[in-house]
Design a protein around this motif. Structure first.
Motif, mmCIF file in Angstrom:
data_model
loop_
_atom_site.group_PDB
_atom_site.id
_atom_site.type_symbol
_atom_site.label_atom_id
_atom_site.label_comp_id
_atom_site.label_asym_id
_atom_site.label_seq_id
_atom_site.Cartn_x
_atom_site.Cartn_y
_atom_site.Cartn_z
ATOM 1 N N ARG A 212 0.813 -1.201 0.000
ATOM 2 C CA ARG A 212 0.000 0.000 0.000
ATOM 3 C C ARG A 212 0.827 1.221 0.000
ATOM 4 O O ARG A 212 0.310 2.303 -0.112
ATOM 5 C CB ARG A 212 -0.879 -0.014 1.223
ATOM 6 C CG ARG A 212 -2.098 -0.908 1.017
ATOM 7 C CD ARG A 212 -2.843 -1.165 2.276
ATOM 8 N NE ARG A 212 -3.434 -0.021 2.854
ATOM 9 C CZ ARG A 212 -3.805 0.109 4.116
ATOM 10 N NH1 ARG A 212 -3.650 -0.886 4.948
ATOM 11 N NH2 ARG A 212 -4.370 1.199 4.617
ATOM 12 N N LEU B 138 0.000 4.874 -0.818
ATOM 13 C CA LEU B 138 -0.046 5.821 0.299
ATOM 14 C C LEU B 138 0.410 7.172 -0.147
ATOM 15 O O LEU B 138 -0.216 8.179 0.159
ATOM 16 C CB LEU B 138 0.866 5.287 1.435
ATOM 17 C CG LEU B 138 0.825 6.048 2.750
ATOM 18 C CD1 LEU B 138 -0.564 5.812 3.390
ATOM 19 C CD2 LEU B 138 1.894 5.528 3.703
ATOM 20 N N ARG B 139 1.510 7.099 -0.874
ATOM 21 C CA ARG B 139 2.025 8.386 -1.335
ATOM 22 C C ARG B 139 0.978 9.058 -2.186
ATOM 23 O O ARG B 139 0.687 10.214 -1.967
ATOM 24 C CB ARG B 139 3.325 8.103 -2.115
ATOM 25 C CG ARG B 139 4.138 9.389 -2.140
ATOM 26 C CD ARG B 139 5.318 9.260 -3.031
ATOM 27 N NE ARG B 139 6.410 8.656 -2.289
ATOM 28 C CZ ARG B 139 7.378 7.987 -2.849
ATOM 29 N NH1 ARG B 139 7.421 7.818 -4.156
ATOM 30 N NH2 ARG B 139 8.354 7.457 -2.100
ATOM 31 N N GLU B 140 0.450 8.340 -3.059
ATOM 32 C CA GLU B 140 -0.553 8.963 -3.927
ATOM 33 C C GLU B 140 -1.755 9.373 -3.137
ATOM 34 O O GLU B 140 -2.301 10.458 -3.337
ATOM 35 C CB GLU B 140 -0.969 7.962 -5.044
ATOM 36 C CG GLU B 140 0.032 7.970 -6.173
ATOM 37 C CD GLU B 140 -0.186 6.796 -7.068
ATOM 38 O OE1 GLU B 140 0.786 6.384 -7.661
ATOM 39 O OE2 GLU B 140 -1.358 6.346 -7.153
ATOM 40 N N GLU B 141 -2.138 8.519 -2.236
ATOM 41 C CA GLU B 141 -3.250 8.855 -1.385
ATOM 42 C C GLU B 141 -2.948 10.118 -0.661
ATOM 43 O O GLU B 141 -3.786 11.013 -0.576
ATOM 44 C CB GLU B 141 -3.487 7.673 -0.422
ATOM 45 C CG GLU B 141 -4.636 7.823 0.522
ATOM 46 C CD GLU B 141 -5.982 7.439 -0.098
ATOM 47 O OE1 GLU B 141 -6.051 6.612 -1.020
ATOM 48 O OE2 GLU B 141 -6.979 8.072 0.300
ATOM 49 N N CYS B 142 -1.720 10.165 -0.129
ATOM 50 C CA CYS B 142 -1.316 11.367 0.607
ATOM 51 C C CYS B 142 -1.412 12.591 -0.273
ATOM 52 O O CYS B 142 -2.019 13.602 0.096
ATOM 53 C CB CYS B 142 0.138 11.194 1.093
ATOM 54 S SG CYS B 142 0.623 12.333 2.352
ATOM 55 N N PHE B 143 -0.857 12.406 -1.470
ATOM 56 C CA PHE B 143 -0.935 13.547 -2.379
ATOM 57 C C PHE B 143 -2.367 13.831 -2.709
ATOM 58 O O PHE B 143 -2.780 14.988 -2.712
ATOM 59 C CB PHE B 143 -0.156 13.276 -3.697
ATOM 60 C CG PHE B 143 1.302 13.451 -3.571
ATOM 61 C CD1 PHE B 143 2.200 12.569 -4.236
ATOM 62 C CD2 PHE B 143 1.853 14.425 -2.800
ATOM 63 C CE1 PHE B 143 3.548 12.721 -4.099
ATOM 64 C CE2 PHE B 143 3.210 14.536 -2.680
ATOM 65 C CZ PHE B 143 4.089 13.679 -3.342
ATOM 66 N N ARG B 144 -3.125 12.868 -2.950
ATOM 67 C CA ARG B 144 -4.496 13.096 -3.330
ATOM 68 C C ARG B 144 -5.249 13.756 -2.228
ATOM 69 O O ARG B 144 -5.944 14.734 -2.460
ATOM 70 C CB ARG B 144 -5.141 11.745 -3.677
ATOM 71 C CG ARG B 144 -6.405 11.930 -4.521
ATOM 72 C CD ARG B 144 -7.056 10.635 -4.824
ATOM 73 N NE ARG B 144 -7.169 9.638 -3.770
ATOM 74 C CZ ARG B 144 -8.090 9.637 -2.836
ATOM 75 N NH1 ARG B 144 -9.086 10.521 -2.871
ATOM 76 N NH2 ARG B 144 -8.086 8.751 -1.855
ATOM 77 N N ARG B 145 -5.096 13.261 -1.044
ATOM 78 C CA ARG B 145 -5.822 13.873 0.056
ATOM 79 C C ARG B 145 -5.356 15.299 0.265
ATOM 80 O O ARG B 145 -6.183 16.203 0.452
ATOM 81 C CB ARG B 145 -5.590 13.046 1.333
ATOM 82 C CG ARG B 145 -6.492 11.862 1.421
ATOM 83 C CD ARG B 145 -6.569 11.386 2.834
ATOM 84 N NE ARG B 145 -7.306 10.156 2.891
ATOM 85 C CZ ARG B 145 -7.228 9.302 3.867
ATOM 86 N NH1 ARG B 145 -6.446 9.552 4.909
ATOM 87 N NH2 ARG B 145 -7.952 8.171 3.802
ATOM 88 N N ASN B 146 -4.055 15.566 0.273
ATOM 89 C CA ASN B 146 -3.535 16.930 0.451
ATOM 90 C C ASN B 146 -4.035 17.855 -0.657
ATOM 91 O O ASN B 146 -4.462 18.983 -0.401
ATOM 92 C CB ASN B 146 -1.992 16.955 0.458
ATOM 93 C CG ASN B 146 -1.432 16.475 1.787
ATOM 94 O OD1 ASN B 146 -2.183 16.365 2.786
ATOM 95 N ND2 ASN B 146 -0.146 16.147 1.823
ATOM 96 N N ASP C 93 -6.270 20.892 -0.286
ATOM 97 C CA ASP C 93 -5.759 22.163 -0.802
ATOM 98 C C ASP C 93 -6.784 22.936 -1.603
ATOM 99 O O ASP C 93 -6.865 24.162 -1.498
ATOM 100 C CB ASP C 93 -4.560 21.904 -1.724
ATOM 101 C CG ASP C 93 -3.376 22.739 -1.291
ATOM 102 O OD1 ASP C 93 -2.322 22.655 -1.941
ATOM 103 O OD2 ASP C 93 -3.535 23.549 -0.320
#
Lengths: 465, 359
Positions: free
Chosen positions: B10, B14-22, B26
């Motif tokens: 994952r 996660l990174r993408e999720e992180c980016f996506r969520r941020n 934003d």
């Protein structure tokens, strides 16, 4: 060596040359007689005097004067006097050769005859003009002359007084010099002297001193000449009266205060009596004195009127033959009458206006007389409200006087009904209608004012008649 | 371990999720941020406006009071000046009335005093009468004296004639010329002849020559010689006497007084007086020249306006309006006013506060 008049002409050509060496003669009697002869020659004629001067005799005389005895001094001083009396140039010649110093030394001599001769010579020299007078004063003559006045001899006093009079008559500075030497007190004392000729000279000297300025006049008055001077106006000698009146006139003309002093001392009454008792030019200073006193102020003029000054002035105007005395009388009357209607009335009542008018119109009167009478008439008429005196003037007066007369009528008639009636009955209104005046001029306005005082019918009736 | 593998699988998500969520956050962050800012700013603005409103209202009250005070002060000043001017006009009018009366009285009494003038003129005429009378008396006296002198002279002449003609006197036998027998009584000349003493020949009466000017004298003049001649036929003097000429010279020597004798007794005083008079004459100015300091002793020094002012603020007009010096007052109480007092003005300054009070 007495020479009669005709003999002079015969001996003239060589006389000076002959007499000159005799002056240097050993014997004193010859010197003295030669000097006396020269003096008599020079005394007679001014050509001879000139010859004396040209003959170079004067320096010799002057040098020898100081050494010789009193007879020579008298004779030499006589020569100087005889030469100096003719003309200023001859007197100047005497001054140039040092004659003044020697004459002043003679004034210090003990003999009164020498002093008299020296003083006489100085007087004749100083008489001509103020430069010569100044030269005499510069030589130190004045204190010695004042000492001479105090001497007991009457002749010396006379001559010294006349010399002081001649010195002080030219200018105020010379008069001041004479006053500074203390002359006034001695001159004032000598007024009481019984000698008539001395009084003449003394009064003349005081009047020459007083005439220049107020201060000098006040100094003369302070010497307590009033009321003593008034006794001189009653003297039997005509010229004493004349000089006394001259002195009072010179004092009165400066300021109202001095005139007031004279009036308070009773001077006006004395002068009026003096005018009444004299005839001719002797009256002239008295008349002028009244004029000066009346000119200063209306109170003084009223004082002249109540001292009965107007009748003598009127008699002077009518009786005298000479024009300058008549002119002075006319001037004096003008000064008396010009202040207020009261004064003008006093003059008009004396019935003098027709005389003044006739003198103005007279072709024989001199120009000075005409001018003075015209001024006097103008001044009096401008204040005169006494109609009975103005009436006779309506008929004869020339237009320039007539306008003043008609002006006065126009001022008085509107307010006084009795005067109006009188004016018509005496024919004055008729005369006024006959006057031709330019419309718009002052005269026409006055005539209109007069006509408005009367009802139309009367005026028209007089015009048609 | 499985979890770890699962987590590791994952991880890239996660990174993408992180980016996506941020990134999703934003997106809205800016919007929300802007909205929050807007709300806050508006709210703060409201707060500040409310504060300013409050301040304004307070300030208006202060200013209102202050301007009222200034205006009232100005008005009081104006009223005071108007009152002052009114009073001064009134005083001036009254002063004019007094002066009018006084000047008329003074001029009529002293300057143009009619009655004094009349009296003066009357006095003058009286004085004139006196002077005229005295002068007439004087003239009469002189006349009388002159007549007397003339009479005396005539008498003297007659006497002299009588003395000369004494021989015409009548004798017992022969009647003289003046004593004719046909006359009732002898002529007065006869009586004079009887009285007079005969003239002797030797005495010739000395005629007094009234020569006004000695140079007019036509006789030959004789001048005295220096030395008189000795008498003829005299006896020779006895003995060895001195020479006559010497004696005569000594006798007739002219007087040469010493300086002490020749000087008059009061020559010293005269000389002093002369010097004094000369000094006085030469003096330019009678009053002594005083040092400059004494010229203007009496003058008061008035200072100029520029120098006499103070550099600080004038208290007049601000702190006080009228100079008052209680030490100079003569009474404790105030003066009674002549004018009716204006009630409003009396109350001024005394009603509420001490604002604008005049001490």
């Amino acid at each position: 060596m007495t020479l009669s008049g005709d003999a002079c002409f015969l001996l003239r050509p060589g006389v000076m040359a002959l007499l000159r060496p005799l002056l240097l003669d050993v014997v004193p009697t010859i010197q003295q007689t030669a000097a006396l002869a020269l003096g008599r020659l020079a005394n007679y004629n001014d050509d001879l005097a000139e010859a004396v001067v040209k003959g170079d005799i004067l320096p010799q005389l002057v040098c020898s004067l100081s050494e010789q005895n009193r007879f020579y001094k008298k004779a030499a001083a006589f020569v100087l006097r005889a030469v100096g009396k003719h003309s200023p140039q001859l007197a100047q010649a005497i001054v140039q050769c040092g004659g003044l110093e020697t004459l002043v030394i003679c004034l210090e001599d003990f003999d009164p005859g020498v002093k008299e001769a020296a003083a006489w010579a100085l007087g004749y020299i100083a008489r001509h003009n103020s430069e010569l007078s100044q030269a005499v004063v510069d030589a130190g003559a004045v204190p010695l002359l004042v000492l001479c006045i105090q001497e007991p001899e009457i002749a010396l006093k006379r001559i010294a007084a006349s010399t002081l009079s001649d010195i002080s008559k030219h200018s105020p500075e010379l008069a001041q010099t004479v006053v500074d030497a203390g002359a006034i007190a001695h001159l004032a004392q000598m007024i009481l002297n019984p000698d008539a000729k001395l009084k003449r000279q003394v009064l003349s000297a005081l009047s020459q001193i007083a005439k220049h300025s107020v201060d000098l006049a006040e100094l003369v008055v302070e010497a307590e000449i009033f009321p003593v001077v008034l006794t001189c106006l009653k003297d039997s000698d005509e010229y004493v009266k004349k000089n006394g009146a001259t002195l009072i006139r010179e004092i009165a003309k400066h300021t109202p205060e001095l005139s007031q002093l004279i009036v308070n001392a009773g001077g006006v009454a004395a002068v009026i009596d003096c005018i009444g008792s004299c005839r001719g030019t002797v009256r002239l200073p008295g008349i002028m004195m009244l004029g000066y006193v009346a000119a200063h102020s209306e109170n003084l003029s009223m004082a002249v009127i109540i001292s009965k000054g107007i009748p003598p002035l009127c008699t002077c105007l009518m009786e005298e033959n000479e024009d300058h005395i008549k002119a002075a009388a006319a001037w004096a009357l003008g000064q008396v009458g010009r202040h207020t209607p009261e004064h003008a009335r006093a003059v008009a009542v004396a019935n003098v206006l027709p005389t003044l008018l006739s003198m103005y119109m007279d072709t024989h009167s001199s120009e000075d007389l005409q001018v003075k009478t015209k001024k006097a008439l103008k001044n009096i008429l401008q204040k005169c409200t006494y109609l009975p005196a103005l009436e006779p003037l309506l008929h004869d007066a020339p237009p320039n006087i007539l306008k003043h007369i008609v002006g006065q009528f126009s001022k008085v008639l509107p307010h006084d009904s009795k005067a109006r009636r009188l004016f018509v009955t005496t024919g004055g209104l008729k005369k006024v209608q006959e006057i031709k005046a330019e419309p718009g001029s002052l005269l026409q306005e006055y005539i209109n004012t007069i006509n408005n005082c009367y009802p139309e019918e009367i005026v028209r009736g007089l015009i048609t008649r | 371990m499985a979890t770890l593998a699962r987590l590791r699988a994952r991880l890239p998500a996660l990174r993408e999720e992180c980016f996506r969520r941020n990134g999703a956050v934003d997106e809205y962050r800016k919007k929300e941020y802007k909205a929050a800012v807007k709300i806050q700013s508006w709210f703060r603005g409201c707060r500040v406006r409310a504060y300013i409103r409050y301040l304004n209202s307070v300030i208006i009250i202060i200013q209102k009071w202050w301007r009222g005070y200034q205006g009232r002060r100005y008005f009081r000043k104006m009223v005071e000046t108007a009152y002052f001017i009114m009073k001064m006009n009134f005083y001036n009018e009254m002063a004019v009335r007094i002066q009018k009366r006084w000047r008329g009285y003074y001029v009529r009494k002293y300057t143009h005093n009619y009655y004094a003038l009349k009296k003066y003129l009357e006095a003058i005429s009286v004085n004139n009468e006196i002077v005229r009378k005295e002068l007439n008396e004087y003239a009469e006296m002189r006349e009388k004296e002159k007549k007397k002198k003339d009479l005396e002279k005539k008498e003297k002449e007659k006497d002299h004639q009588a003395r000369k003609m004494h021989y015409l006197l009548s004798t017992e036998q022969i009647a003289g010329v003046y004593n004719s027998p046909f006359r009732k009584s002898p002529d007065p000349m006869e009586l004079l002849l009887r009285k007079s003493k005969p003239l002797s020949h030797r005495q010739q009466p000395a005629k007094n020559h009234l020569i006004c000017d000695w140079s007019n004298c036509t006789r030959s003049l004789t001048f005295p010689t220096a030395q008189p001649l000795p008498p003829i036929g005299r006896q020779k003097p006895q003995g060895p006497f001195r020479d006559t000429a010497e004696v005569l010279q000594q006798r007739y020597k002219p007087l040469e007084p010493t300086l002490r004798v020749a000087a008059s007794i009061n020559s010293l005083e005269k000389a002093r007086e002369e010097i004094k008079r000369e000094e006085w004459r030469n003096c330019v100015h009678d009053n002594e020249f005083l040092p400059f300091s004494s010229y203007h002793k009496k003058e008061k020094y008035d200072p100029s306006i520029h120098r006499s002012g103070r550099y600080d603020q004038e208290t007049y007009g601000i702190k006080h309006f009228r100079e008052v010096q209680p030490k100079k007052w003569i009474a404790d109480k105030d003066f009674q006013t002549v004018l009716p007092s204006i009630i409003l003005f009396e109350k001024f300054g005394k009603t509420y506060t001490r604002t604008g009070q005049i001490f």
